[in-house]
Each structure stands twice: as C-alpha cells, then as structure tokens.
Write a protein that holds these residues in place. Structure first.
Motif, mmCIF file in Angstrom:
data_model
loop_
_atom_site.group_PDB
_atom_site.id
_atom_site.type_symbol
_atom_site.label_atom_id
_atom_site.label_comp_id
_atom_site.label_asym_id
_atom_site.label_seq_id
_atom_site.Cartn_x
_atom_site.Cartn_y
_atom_site.Cartn_z
ATOM 1 N N PRO A 194 -3.906 36.862 43.252
ATOM 2 C CA PRO A 194 -4.554 38.178 43.133
ATOM 3 C C PRO A 194 -5.929 38.142 43.780
ATOM 4 O O PRO A 194 -6.606 37.120 43.770
ATOM 5 C CB PRO A 194 -4.655 38.390 41.621
ATOM 6 C CG PRO A 194 -3.636 37.486 41.039
ATOM 7 C CD PRO A 194 -3.550 36.297 41.952
ATOM 8 N N LYS A 195 -6.320 39.255 44.368
ATOM 9 C CA LYS A 195 -7.596 39.280 45.081
ATOM 10 C C LYS A 195 -8.517 40.346 44.495
ATOM 11 O O LYS A 195 -8.092 41.290 43.833
ATOM 12 C CB LYS A 195 -7.368 39.536 46.570
ATOM 13 C CG LYS A 195 -6.587 40.814 46.911
ATOM 14 C CD LYS A 195 -7.483 42.022 47.104
ATOM 15 C CE LYS A 195 -6.698 43.284 47.381
ATOM 16 N NZ LYS A 195 -7.552 44.476 47.459
ATOM 17 N N GLY A 196 -9.808 40.161 44.772
ATOM 18 C CA GLY A 196 -10.773 41.193 44.429
ATOM 19 C C GLY A 196 -10.973 42.091 45.627
ATOM 20 O O GLY A 196 -10.128 42.201 46.512
ATOM 21 N N GLY A 197 -12.125 42.729 45.662
ATOM 22 C CA GLY A 197 -12.453 43.511 46.847
ATOM 23 C C GLY A 197 -11.978 44.943 46.771
ATOM 24 O O GLY A 197 -11.963 45.568 45.721
ATOM 25 N N ILE A 198 -11.523 45.464 47.903
ATOM 26 C CA ILE A 198 -11.240 46.877 48.074
ATOM 27 C C ILE A 198 -9.777 47.052 48.433
ATOM 28 O O ILE A 198 -9.210 46.246 49.176
ATOM 29 C CB ILE A 198 -12.128 47.450 49.208
ATOM 30 C CG1 ILE A 198 -13.613 47.180 48.904
ATOM 31 C CG2 ILE A 198 -11.896 48.936 49.391
ATOM 32 C CD1 ILE A 198 -14.512 47.428 50.077
ATOM 33 N N ASP A 199 -9.148 48.112 47.935
ATOM 34 C CA ASP A 199 -7.766 48.396 48.318
ATOM 35 C C ASP A 199 -7.644 48.446 49.832
ATOM 36 O O ASP A 199 -8.462 49.063 50.518
ATOM 37 C CB ASP A 199 -7.320 49.747 47.738
ATOM 38 C CG ASP A 199 -6.890 49.624 46.289
ATOM 39 O OD1 ASP A 199 -6.802 48.486 45.805
ATOM 40 O OD2 ASP A 199 -6.649 50.656 45.655
ATOM 41 N N GLY A 200 -6.592 47.809 50.351
ATOM 42 C CA GLY A 200 -6.379 47.766 51.795
ATOM 43 C C GLY A 200 -6.885 46.497 52.418
ATOM 44 O O GLY A 200 -6.495 46.162 53.536
ATOM 45 N N ALA A 201 -7.763 45.777 51.726
ATOM 46 C CA ALA A 201 -8.296 44.517 52.248
ATOM 47 C C ALA A 201 -7.844 43.375 51.354
ATOM 48 O O ALA A 201 -7.842 43.495 50.128
ATOM 49 C CB ALA A 201 -9.821 44.556 52.300
ATOM 50 N N VAL A 245 -7.892 54.693 52.370
ATOM 51 C CA VAL A 245 -9.232 54.353 52.826
ATOM 52 C C VAL A 245 -10.205 55.252 52.080
ATOM 53 O O VAL A 245 -10.083 56.482 52.111
ATOM 54 C CB VAL A 245 -9.362 54.555 54.347
ATOM 55 C CG1 VAL A 245 -10.775 54.227 54.804
ATOM 56 C CG2 VAL A 245 -8.337 53.684 55.080
ATOM 57 N N HIS A 246 -11.151 54.654 51.388
ATOM 58 C CA HIS A 246 -12.094 55.398 50.557
ATOM 59 C C HIS A 246 -12.831 56.444 51.403
ATOM 60 O O HIS A 246 -13.373 56.150 52.461
ATOM 61 C CB HIS A 246 -13.099 54.415 49.943
ATOM 62 C CG HIS A 246 -13.893 54.983 48.820
ATOM 63 N ND1 HIS A 246 -13.405 55.908 47.926
ATOM 64 C CD2 HIS A 246 -15.180 54.749 48.426
ATOM 65 C CE1 HIS A 246 -14.337 56.214 47.041
ATOM 66 N NE2 HIS A 246 -15.421 55.528 47.326
ATOM 67 N N GLY A 247 -12.814 57.680 50.931
ATOM 68 C CA GLY A 247 -13.487 58.748 51.646
ATOM 69 C C GLY A 247 -12.641 59.424 52.705
ATOM 70 O O GLY A 247 -13.104 60.362 53.361
ATOM 71 N N VAL A 248 -11.390 58.954 52.875
ATOM 72 C CA VAL A 248 -10.488 59.518 53.879
ATOM 73 C C VAL A 248 -9.284 60.113 53.144
ATOM 74 O O VAL A 248 -8.707 59.446 52.284
ATOM 75 C CB VAL A 248 -10.029 58.434 54.881
ATOM 76 C CG1 VAL A 248 -9.075 59.021 55.914
ATOM 77 C CG2 VAL A 248 -11.248 57.819 55.575
#
Length: 576
Positions: free
Chosen positions: A32-39, A110-113
């Motif tokens: 499992p990873k942290g960060g942002i969806d899509g990355a 994508v955040h904001g899109v």
C-alpha cells in the motif's frame, strides 16, 4: 557499501568530493502506498500490445541503458498505419508509476480536474495519450531507474535522471515509428526531471515543456532556505516503490544539513539547456521560484514563460492550455509554421482577489520587467506600519517564537501593482534561543482591514511568502542580486544572547494589484499560517522564547517591493 538495517550507504563521487549517500530499502511494488490518487501504483510486468479507443499500447517495453540496467516504459501511438512511422514523441519521465489506470482505484481523478477530463492512460502529472495520440504524437510513459519494475536504485532527481533520460530519448528517436524528434512534458516531479535531461543535450531532444518544477532541491524543497521541510517530503517519498533501494534525501538532510557537493548536484546546469522551451509557473505554489530561476538561466534562444494563479493540475489539462501547447509542439516537432514565434515571451496573470484575476496572459518582453520601480517600505514597530521613508524612532516588536506573529501595514493611495521579486531586510534578535526560523507573508487587506486572499482549488491562499533559518543568513555574492538575496548555506552562525543581526530574505515571485484604499500587510512569524490544504507541509523549526524585530534609525528594517507602473497613463486612465 555500509549497511544500517533497512538502509545502506553508497560512496558516490561528486566532482572531486566523495560522499556517502543514504538509500533505504524499497517496499514491494504491491505494498500500500501513501501520496495522491493516481500516483504510486506499480503493476507487475505484463508485456503485451493492445488497442484501446483507437490508440495502440505497447506495454512494459524494455530499454537497456549503458550500464546494463533495464528500465520499462509504456508506448502509446495512433492505431493503424498513421502510427507506424513519422511520429514525434513526447517523453513523460519520473518515478510516480507509469500506468495508474491499472490501479484497483478506478475512480481516481486528477485533483481540480472534472471526472473523465483526463484518461486513465495518463501518467500522474504527465501528458494524456488520449489527447496527444489523436493529434499524431507518440507518448512514452517511463518508470525511471529503480521505480516500479525498472532495475537499479532510485535516485530522486539529479544527474542520474539526466543521463538515463537522455539515453531513452535517443532510443525513441531510433525507433521505426519515430520522425527523430522527441520532446518532454510534465509538471512538478516530471518537470523537475526535465532540467537534468535537457542539460545532457541529447541530440534528438527537439523541445521541452517544463511546467511547474522546483530547480534547487535544497533551497526550495527539502531544506527551504535552511528550514527542514519534512511533512510534504515524507508525503512525496512515500509514493516510491522499486526493486531495490531508494535514495533517502531526507536522511541526507539530517546527515548533511549544509550545502555541499551532494546538494549542488541537485541543482541542474541550466546554462546547458538550449532547446526551445515552454515554461510555466504558478504564483501560488512551491515551484514558482524554481521555474523563474530555470527560465532566466537556461540558454535557449527560443523560450517562453506563462505564469498563472491556479494550481498546476487544472492548468495543465485545461483545453485552452493544451491547444496552446499543441501549437508549440506542432511548430518544433512537426515543422508546422503556425505563427508560434509571435507568442509573447512572457505572459502573466496579475491576481486580484479570490478567483478574480486583474489581467490574464498579459504580454511582457522580459523578466524581471524592465519598467519595475523597487520601493522600500520601512517597518515601524511602534505603530505597526510601513512607510516609504526611513523611520526615525528606534522601537521593537516581539512575538512568541512558536505561535505568535507581528504585522506591519500600509494603505495605498492609488492603484498599485506589485509584480516581481520582493525581499525583506530585517534586524532581528532571538530572546531565549540561539536560532530563529522566520516565515514571512505579504498579504492583501480590503479598505476595512479584512483579509483578501486569492483562491487555489477554491481555498484561500495566504499570500507571497519567504523563509529563512537565521543562523544560515550569509549570502552567496555570486547568486544574489539587489532584488533577490540568495543564501550560501555553507555555515551556521548561531545567535548570541542580546545579539541583533541584519538578514536579507527573498520573497518568492508574485504579481498582484492593490486598488486605491486597500492595504498591504507584511507579516513576520515563527511558523507558516495557512488553513485547509491537501499537501501536509510541516517544517522542523527551531524556535524558542520570543522573536524580536528591531526598527528605526540604524535598524533600517524594510520590505522592498517591485512596483510596476502602467504602460500608459492619461489623466485618471491607466493601461497596464
């Protein structure tokens, strides 16, 4: 090579200096990873070719680098005869994962899109093959060395990226489907890698679109002007997965807190960048200094800069910016004479309040603007004010070093535009400590003294900012200018009890209009004040006791602002 549990140290050479670089063992790509969806999604190897929505996808294509290391990329191109030859290529280079569309989280956006505005073929912060392939381009999504299933150890931005990326560009140019011309595109981490790749001057790199990229990892990213930033960097580093070890640049900051050959290697050689370049920057995010720094120093005779208010992701995928970028790529990758050269070399948004911009894509010829008038606003601690003339009375302002702040205001008697580089010259003292971490903010207030933020993702942005660890106040005379002080960060000078010292602090580039009757507020604090925001910034400050700001007479503390007069004035009418 020394071992430390899950970390290793590898002796690496930087010029004439050898430095032990710390690497940490990577988690498995399935972890499992942290960060942002899509990355941060790294699927197992699955070499195959298929067609989706009229796009041919060659998945997990191996490229063997000069030292035998094998890395993998996904190749997207038009399906059918038009995808077999004479295609220019767009390279998306980075370690965030080349195929987020395979993630179990099929709903990521994508955040904001708006949803579905960007296809699931898109590498995080990279070009969307669903757009570019339909316009006659190939797209290469690469897992850089040490990320995903690509072999080797992952180095987080630096010369290794440059050499590897240059090799892949030459590989792409030699493929049967290629027209021999390759570009790069991407924002943030993908943009940062471009600086090093372009500096390698690969023969078939034809142009670059470097949108939003830090250019000095120490000063701008992990050790912000001497103050360690661990929250956002931990957040970013948590994304990376690979087969071996990952460079632990945060541990490197603890090991080497001052500038040395290792940190210098993470400053690209911009003077070696000579291809046509389309650079963007956002006034409201951490990359803005790096983009201007790169733009000014690169030697490209054909280079353009566009600066905006909004965050990088909606800016990158907005149709009007994609069409603009397509004109740039068509000109240099396809030879289309479409008038691109008439594009103003500098285009800026002048911000006003909230999501209202005073001007959009205003054309300019140079940076900094030649007509700039640098004005000193002197601090008066006794009144909490700023004035255009020196202050005669000595006074001081104190605030709690951990949680407090002090402010200084001035009311503009006419519309005033501030565009460019600000700086602060302050006389400071630490009461109860031998260190000070200073956080500066330039804010806008309305006629009644109410805060007027700008908006990013519909959230209030606090204003232009600057930071400094005072013990690292010594300037680098070769890098500093009168409008942009730059610290050398090669030594620490701790403060003695009662010692009052002058400091020069750069404030990141900014552009905003203050209307008649509105106020500029200059805030000095021991921490960054910001409300809700999705990036978990956290600075490891060393603040105790009280901070003291001295003003008046010999303590000529001031804020220097770049005032830009109208291009044309007639009576009460001003054209900017």
């Amino acid at each position: 090579m020394a071992l430390e549990g899950e970390r290793i140290r590898i002796l690496e050479k930087y010029g004439d200096e050898e430095i032990e670089v710390i690497y940490r063992k990577s988690l498995p790509i399935s972890a499992p990873k942290g960060g942002i969806d899509g990355a941060g999604f790294y699927p197992p190897l699955n070499p195959r070719t298929y067609v989706e929505d009229g796009i041919r996808v060659d998945q997990d294509v191996p490229v063997i680098l000069r030292d035998g290391v094998k890395i993998y990329l996904d190749l997207y191109r038009p399906a059918g005869p038009e995808g077999l030859s004479d295609l220019p290529a767009i390279l998306a280079w980075g370690w965030y994962g080349k195929r987020p569309g395979d993630s179990p989280n099929k709903d990521w956006d994508v955040h904001g899109v708006p949803p579905e505005a960007v296809s699931k073929m898109t590498k995080f912060e990279g070009p969307d093959p669903a757009y570019w392939c339909r316009h006659g381009y190939a797209v290469l999504n690469v897992d850089s060395r040490g990320s995903g299933c690509s072999e080797g150890n992952l180095q987080a931005w630096g010369p290794q990226d440059g050499k590897d990326g240059a090799e892949v560009i030459e590989w792409a140019a030699a493929q049967v489907w290629s027209n021999g011309k390759v570009a790069m595109f991407g924002n943030s981490a993908l943009c940062m890698a471009q600086w090093w790749i372009a500096a390698e001057q690969p023969e078939h790199l034809t142009c670059m679109a470097a949108w939003e990229g830090t250019s000095d990892i120490y000063r701008e990213f992990v050790g912000e002007n001497g103050i360690p930033e661990l929250g956002f960097n931990e957040f970013v580093a948590a994304i990376a997965r690979g087969p071996n070890y990952i460079e632990d640049y945060m541990s490197m900051l603890q090991e080497y807190p001052l500038m040395n050959a290792y940190w210098e290697s993470k400053i690209p050689q911009f003077e070696k960048i000579k291809v046509p370049a389309y650079v963007t920057a956002g006034w409201s995010h951490l990359h803005v200094r790096g983009c201007f720094n790169a733009f000014r120093k690169m030697r490209s005779p054909k280079k353009w800069m566009r600066v905006h208010r909004e965050f990088e992701w909606p800016d990158s995928y907005a149709w009007w910016n994609l069409e603009d970028l397509k004109r740039f790529f068509d000109r240099y990758l396809k030879g289309v004479r479409n008038g691109w050269e008439l594009t103003p070399r500098i285009r800026i948004e002048v911000m006003d309040a909230y999501d209202y911009d005073f001007q959009v894509n205003r054309p300019e010829r140079e940076w900094p603007l030649a007509r700039t008038e640098y004005i000193k606003l002197y601090l008066d601690a006794s009144q909490g004010t700023l004035s255009t003339g020196p202050v005669a009375t000595v006074s001081k302002a104190l605030y709690d070093a951990k949680e407090g702040r002090t402010t200084f205001d001035i009311t503009f008697e006419e519309d005033t535009e501030i565009t460019g580089h600000m700086k602060a010259h302050l006389w400071v003292e630490a009461d109860g400590n031998d260190e000070m971490d200073l956080f500066l903010t330039v804010m806008k207030l309305d006629e009644n003294g109410e805060f007027l933020p700008t908006s990013v993702f519909d959230l209030p942005h606090p204003g232009a900012w600057g930071r400094l660890r005072v013990s690292q106040r010594a300037l680098d005379p070769d890098l500093s200018t009168d409008y942009q002080p730059v610290q050398s960060h090669r030594a620490q000078e701790k403060l003695k009890p009662g010692e009052i010292v002058p400091v020069e602090i750069e404030i990141y580039p900014h552009s905003r209009i203050w209307h008649k009757g509105q106020k500029l507020r200059f805030q000095v604090a021991g921490r960054y004040f910001r409300g809700q925001w999705f990036e978990p910034f956290h600075w490891d400050t060393d603040n105790e006791g009280a901070h003291v700001i001295h003003t008046g007479e010999k303590y000529d503390s001031y804020l220097q602002i770049p005032v830009v007069p109208p291009k044309y004035r007639a009576g009460d009418y001003a054209y900017r």
